[in-house]
Design a protein around this motif. Structure first.
Motif, PDB file in Angstrom:
ATOM      1  N   THR A 187       0.816  -1.220   0.000  1.00  0.00           N
ATOM      2  CA  THR A 187       0.000   0.000   0.000  1.00  0.00           C
ATOM      3  C   THR A 187       0.848   1.268   0.000  1.00  0.00           C
ATOM      4  O   THR A 187       0.349   2.353  -0.329  1.00  0.00           O
ATOM      5  CB  THR A 187      -0.942   0.024   1.208  1.00  0.00           C
ATOM      6  OG1 THR A 187      -0.166  -0.082   2.413  1.00  0.00           O
ATOM      7  CG2 THR A 187      -1.922  -1.138   1.151  1.00  0.00           C
ATOM      8  N   ASP A 188       2.128   1.146   0.347  1.00  0.00           N
ATOM      9  CA  ASP A 188       3.038   2.292   0.309  1.00  0.00           C
ATOM     10  C   ASP A 188       4.137   2.058  -0.732  1.00  0.00           C
ATOM     11  O   ASP A 188       5.249   2.535  -0.587  1.00  0.00           O
ATOM     12  CB  ASP A 188       3.651   2.533   1.700  1.00  0.00           C
ATOM     13  CG  ASP A 188       4.351   3.894   1.785  1.00  0.00           C
ATOM     14  OD1 ASP A 188       3.754   4.892   1.336  1.00  0.00           O
ATOM     15  OD2 ASP A 188       5.499   3.944   2.279  1.00  0.00           O
ATOM     16  N   TYR A 189       3.804   1.319  -1.764  1.00  0.00           N
ATOM     17  CA  TYR A 189       4.754   0.998  -2.821  1.00  0.00           C
ATOM     18  C   TYR A 189       5.347   2.283  -3.414  1.00  0.00           C
ATOM     19  O   TYR A 189       4.614   3.243  -3.687  1.00  0.00           O
ATOM     20  CB  TYR A 189       4.026   0.179  -3.889  1.00  0.00           C
ATOM     21  CG  TYR A 189       4.866  -0.254  -5.054  1.00  0.00           C
ATOM     22  CD1 TYR A 189       6.011  -1.019  -4.873  1.00  0.00           C
ATOM     23  CD2 TYR A 189       4.492   0.089  -6.353  1.00  0.00           C
ATOM     24  CE1 TYR A 189       6.773  -1.425  -5.959  1.00  0.00           C
ATOM     25  CE2 TYR A 189       5.235  -0.331  -7.442  1.00  0.00           C
ATOM     26  CZ  TYR A 189       6.383  -1.076  -7.234  1.00  0.00           C
ATOM     27  OH  TYR A 189       7.131  -1.489  -8.308  1.00  0.00           O
ATOM     28  N   HIS A 190       6.640   2.295  -3.621  1.00  0.00           N
ATOM     29  CA  HIS A 190       7.334   3.537  -3.998  1.00  0.00           C
ATOM     30  C   HIS A 190       6.798   4.174  -5.280  1.00  0.00           C
ATOM     31  O   HIS A 190       6.717   5.403  -5.401  1.00  0.00           O
ATOM     32  CB  HIS A 190       8.841   3.275  -4.138  1.00  0.00           C
ATOM     33  CG  HIS A 190       9.211   2.459  -5.341  1.00  0.00           C
ATOM     34  ND1 HIS A 190       9.478   3.025  -6.568  1.00  0.00           N
ATOM     35  CD2 HIS A 190       9.342   1.108  -5.509  1.00  0.00           C
ATOM     36  CE1 HIS A 190       9.765   2.071  -7.448  1.00  0.00           C
ATOM     37  NE2 HIS A 190       9.689   0.907  -6.824  1.00  0.00           N
ATOM     38  N   ALA A 191       6.433   3.359  -6.271  1.00  0.00           N
ATOM     39  CA  ALA A 191       5.979   3.907  -7.552  1.00  0.00           C
ATOM     40  C   ALA A 191       4.696   4.715  -7.411  1.00  0.00           C
ATOM     41  O   ALA A 191       4.460   5.658  -8.181  1.00  0.00           O
ATOM     42  CB  ALA A 191       5.773   2.784  -8.569  1.00  0.00           C
ATOM     43  N   PHE A 192       3.870   4.376  -6.423  1.00  0.00           N
ATOM     44  CA  PHE A 192       2.636   5.127  -6.200  1.00  0.00           C
ATOM     45  C   PHE A 192       2.926   6.594  -5.889  1.00  0.00           C
ATOM     46  O   PHE A 192       2.121   7.468  -6.186  1.00  0.00           O
ATOM     47  CB  PHE A 192       1.829   4.513  -5.046  1.00  0.00           C
ATOM     48  CG  PHE A 192       1.280   3.137  -5.318  1.00  0.00           C
ATOM     49  CD1 PHE A 192       1.042   2.707  -6.613  1.00  0.00           C
ATOM     50  CD2 PHE A 192       1.006   2.272  -4.265  1.00  0.00           C
ATOM     51  CE1 PHE A 192       0.521   1.436  -6.862  1.00  0.00           C
ATOM     52  CE2 PHE A 192       0.474   1.000  -4.502  1.00  0.00           C
ATOM     53  CZ  PHE A 192       0.238   0.580  -5.801  1.00  0.00           C
ATOM     54  N   ARG A 193       4.062   6.856  -5.271  1.00  0.00           N
ATOM     55  CA  ARG A 193       4.420   8.230  -4.907  1.00  0.00           C
ATOM     56  C   ARG A 193       5.140   8.951  -6.046  1.00  0.00           C
ATOM     57  O   ARG A 193       5.322  10.168  -5.982  1.00  0.00           O
ATOM     58  CB  ARG A 193       5.319   8.219  -3.664  1.00  0.00           C
ATOM     59  CG  ARG A 193       4.698   7.563  -2.444  1.00  0.00           C
ATOM     60  CD  ARG A 193       5.555   7.789  -1.198  1.00  0.00           C
ATOM     61  NE  ARG A 193       6.899   7.250  -1.351  1.00  0.00           N
ATOM     62  CZ  ARG A 193       7.252   6.001  -1.050  1.00  0.00           C
ATOM     63  NH1 ARG A 193       6.334   5.153  -0.591  1.00  0.00           N
ATOM     64  NH2 ARG A 193       8.498   5.588  -1.200  1.00  0.00           N
ATOM     65  N   GLU A 194       5.564   8.216  -7.070  1.00  0.00           N
ATOM     66  CA  GLU A 194       6.349   8.806  -8.153  1.00  0.00           C
ATOM     67  C   GLU A 194       5.511   9.173  -9.378  1.00  0.00           C
ATOM     68  O   GLU A 194       5.789  10.153 -10.057  1.00  0.00           O
ATOM     69  CB  GLU A 194       7.461   7.838  -8.567  1.00  0.00           C
ATOM     70  CG  GLU A 194       8.448   7.536  -7.441  1.00  0.00           C
ATOM     71  CD  GLU A 194       9.339   6.340  -7.757  1.00  0.00           C
ATOM     72  OE1 GLU A 194       9.364   5.913  -8.936  1.00  0.00           O
ATOM     73  OE2 GLU A 194       9.987   5.824  -6.830  1.00  0.00           O
ATOM     74  N   ILE A 195       4.487   8.385  -9.656  1.00  0.00           N
ATOM     75  CA  ILE A 195       3.700   8.592 -10.867  1.00  0.00           C
ATOM     76  C   ILE A 195       2.808   9.824 -10.739  1.00  0.00           C
ATOM     77  O   ILE A 195       2.620  10.368  -9.650  1.00  0.00           O
ATOM     78  CB  ILE A 195       2.832   7.359 -11.173  1.00  0.00           C
ATOM     79  CG1 ILE A 195       1.861   7.094 -10.015  1.00  0.00           C
ATOM     80  CG2 ILE A 195       3.707   6.143 -11.437  1.00  0.00           C
ATOM     81  CD1 ILE A 195       0.883   5.960 -10.281  1.00  0.00           C
ATOM     82  N   ASP A 196       2.259  10.261 -11.876  1.00  0.00           N
ATOM     83  CA  ASP A 196       1.275  11.333 -11.875  1.00  0.00           C
ATOM     84  C   ASP A 196       0.103  10.902 -10.981  1.00  0.00           C
ATOM     85  O   ASP A 196      -0.427   9.798 -11.148  1.00  0.00           O
ATOM     86  CB  ASP A 196       0.787  11.563 -13.317  1.00  0.00           C
ATOM     87  CG  ASP A 196      -0.116  12.782 -13.443  1.00  0.00           C
ATOM     88  OD1 ASP A 196      -1.138  12.843 -12.736  1.00  0.00           O
ATOM     89  OD2 ASP A 196       0.200  13.661 -14.261  1.00  0.00           O
ATOM     90  N   PRO A 197      -0.309  11.732 -10.043  1.00  0.00           N
ATOM     91  CA  PRO A 197      -1.368  11.326  -9.109  1.00  0.00           C
ATOM     92  C   PRO A 197      -2.703  11.031  -9.773  1.00  0.00           C
ATOM     93  O   PRO A 197      -3.580  10.417  -9.164  1.00  0.00           O
ATOM     94  CB  PRO A 197      -1.472  12.521  -8.150  1.00  0.00           C
ATOM     95  CG  PRO A 197      -0.856  13.667  -8.880  1.00  0.00           C
ATOM     96  CD  PRO A 197       0.213  13.077  -9.734  1.00  0.00           C
ATOM     97  N   ARG A 198      -2.865  11.443 -11.042  1.00  0.00           N
ATOM     98  CA  ARG A 198      -4.117  11.165 -11.756  1.00  0.00           C
ATOM     99  C   ARG A 198      -4.126   9.776 -12.391  1.00  0.00           C
ATOM    100  O   ARG A 198      -5.136   9.378 -12.984  1.00  0.00           O
ATOM    101  CB  ARG A 198      -4.341  12.221 -12.837  1.00  0.00           C
ATOM    102  CG  ARG A 198      -4.561  13.637 -12.310  1.00  0.00           C
ATOM    103  CD  ARG A 198      -4.497  14.648 -13.433  1.00  0.00           C
ATOM    104  NE  ARG A 198      -3.156  14.715 -14.016  1.00  0.00           N
ATOM    105  CZ  ARG A 198      -2.837  15.466 -15.064  1.00  0.00           C
ATOM    106  NH1 ARG A 198      -3.766  16.195 -15.663  1.00  0.00           N
ATOM    107  NH2 ARG A 198      -1.595  15.488 -15.520  1.00  0.00           N
ATOM    108  N   THR A 199      -3.029   9.045 -12.275  1.00  0.00           N
ATOM    109  CA  THR A 199      -2.950   7.712 -12.876  1.00  0.00           C
ATOM    110  C   THR A 199      -3.458   6.654 -11.899  1.00  0.00           C
ATOM    111  O   THR A 199      -2.849   6.444 -10.840  1.00  0.00           O
ATOM    112  CB  THR A 199      -1.496   7.386 -13.274  1.00  0.00           C
ATOM    113  OG1 THR A 199      -1.050   8.337 -14.252  1.00  0.00           O
ATOM    114  CG2 THR A 199      -1.391   5.984 -13.849  1.00  0.00           C
ATOM    115  N   PRO A 200      -4.540   5.942 -12.217  1.00  0.00           N
ATOM    116  CA  PRO A 200      -5.003   4.849 -11.354  1.00  0.00           C
ATOM    117  C   PRO A 200      -3.933   3.756 -11.324  1.00  0.00           C
ATOM    118  O   PRO A 200      -3.383   3.392 -12.364  1.00  0.00           O
ATOM    119  CB  PRO A 200      -6.272   4.357 -12.060  1.00  0.00           C
ATOM    120  CG  PRO A 200      -6.676   5.482 -12.965  1.00  0.00           C
ATOM    121  CD  PRO A 200      -5.410   6.142 -13.383  1.00  0.00           C
ATOM    122  N   ALA A 201      -3.624   3.239 -10.144  1.00  0.00           N
ATOM    123  CA  ALA A 201      -2.516   2.288 -10.037  1.00  0.00           C
ATOM    124  C   ALA A 201      -2.804   1.207  -9.014  1.00  0.00           C
ATOM    125  O   ALA A 201      -3.559   1.404  -8.060  1.00  0.00           O
ATOM    126  CB  ALA A 201      -1.227   3.027  -9.667  1.00  0.00           C
TER     127      ALA A 201
END
Length: 238
Positions: A187-201
């Motif tokens: 749930t705190d995977y690093h890529a989630f914080r790097e991508i554009d926040p509008r991208t569902p992931a």
């Protein structure tokens, strides 16, 4: 007694050759008609060119999907006793999923674990593909997990992505959803914080490399089908 009004002279030229009057009128009429046609052409030409196709809107563009092959370009991930590595399994799955999606008309990026392209990455969906431990834990250590970011900027979209993946993956693999073992690392995977926040992931652990090894390696088409159909469910609004 008033005299009758004298008729106005038609002029020496028309008197001399009466047929020329009709010719002059015809020429004048043709000129005026021509001006009307020209004006009409100007009106038509001022509008959009009929042969030019309209530019596609953003909604008509090909959906882009990002697939992170877990640990690719960084380390091996989990390692089995016989040398099989998690990164091998993740990469093989990601490449086959990409091939299938591209065959369906989607645009796909295969990304490394710490790919520079992840910074501000914008897509219709991002999925990071991983596998779980290759050590025996207990007989319950079998199944898959899917999660989104704990702090998600588009939670409704990411929740739908997760729900689609859970449903399709369970159906095609027969594995159970291991909801009770989702970790903070997911749930705190690093890529989630790097991508554009509008991208569902989302991130998926496709199975445990110990008890689920056979389906992850020998029956990989089921795994691939589950992920592909899960992504299609989300992207196509099914």
């Amino acid at each position: 007694m008033a005299r009758p009004r004298p008729e106005r002279s038609a002029g020496p030229l028309l008197r001399a050759r009466p047929g020329l009057g009709w010719i002059a009128l015809l020429i004048l009429g043709a000129l005026l008609g021509g001006l009307g046609i020209v004006r009409g052409l100007r009106v038509v030409s001022s509008g959009p060119e009929p042969h030019l196709a309209p530019q596609p809107t953003s909604s008509a563009r090909t959906p882009r999907v990002g697939l992170v092959a877990g640990h690719l370009g960084h380390d091996s991930g989990a390692v089995c006793a016989d040398g099989l590595t998690e990164v091998e399994v993740n990469t093989a799955i990601a490449r086959e999923v990409a091939r299938r999606l591209e065959g369906l008309g989607y645009s796909v990026d295969i990304l490394e674990e710490f790919d520079e392209r992840l910074n501000g990455y914008r897509a219709s969906a991002l999925l990071s593909i991983h596998a779980d431990s290759c050590e025996y834990i207990n007989d319950q250590a079998t199944g898959f997990k899917v999660a989104r970011a704990q702090a998600d900027a588009v939670p409704e979209q990411s929740d739908r992505l997760v729900a689609c993946l859970i449903s399709a993956y369970r159906q095609h693999t027969g594995l159970r959803f291991h909801a009770d073992s989702i970790t903070y690392d997911m749930t705190d995977y690093h890529a989630f914080r790097e991508i554009d926040p509008r991208t569902p992931a989302a991130i998926i652990e496709t199975g445990f490399l110990y008890l689920d090894r056979r389906i992850l390696t020998e029956r990989r088409e089921r795994v691939v089908e589950g992920i592909v159909e899960g992504l299609r469910c989300f992207l196509e609004g099914r």
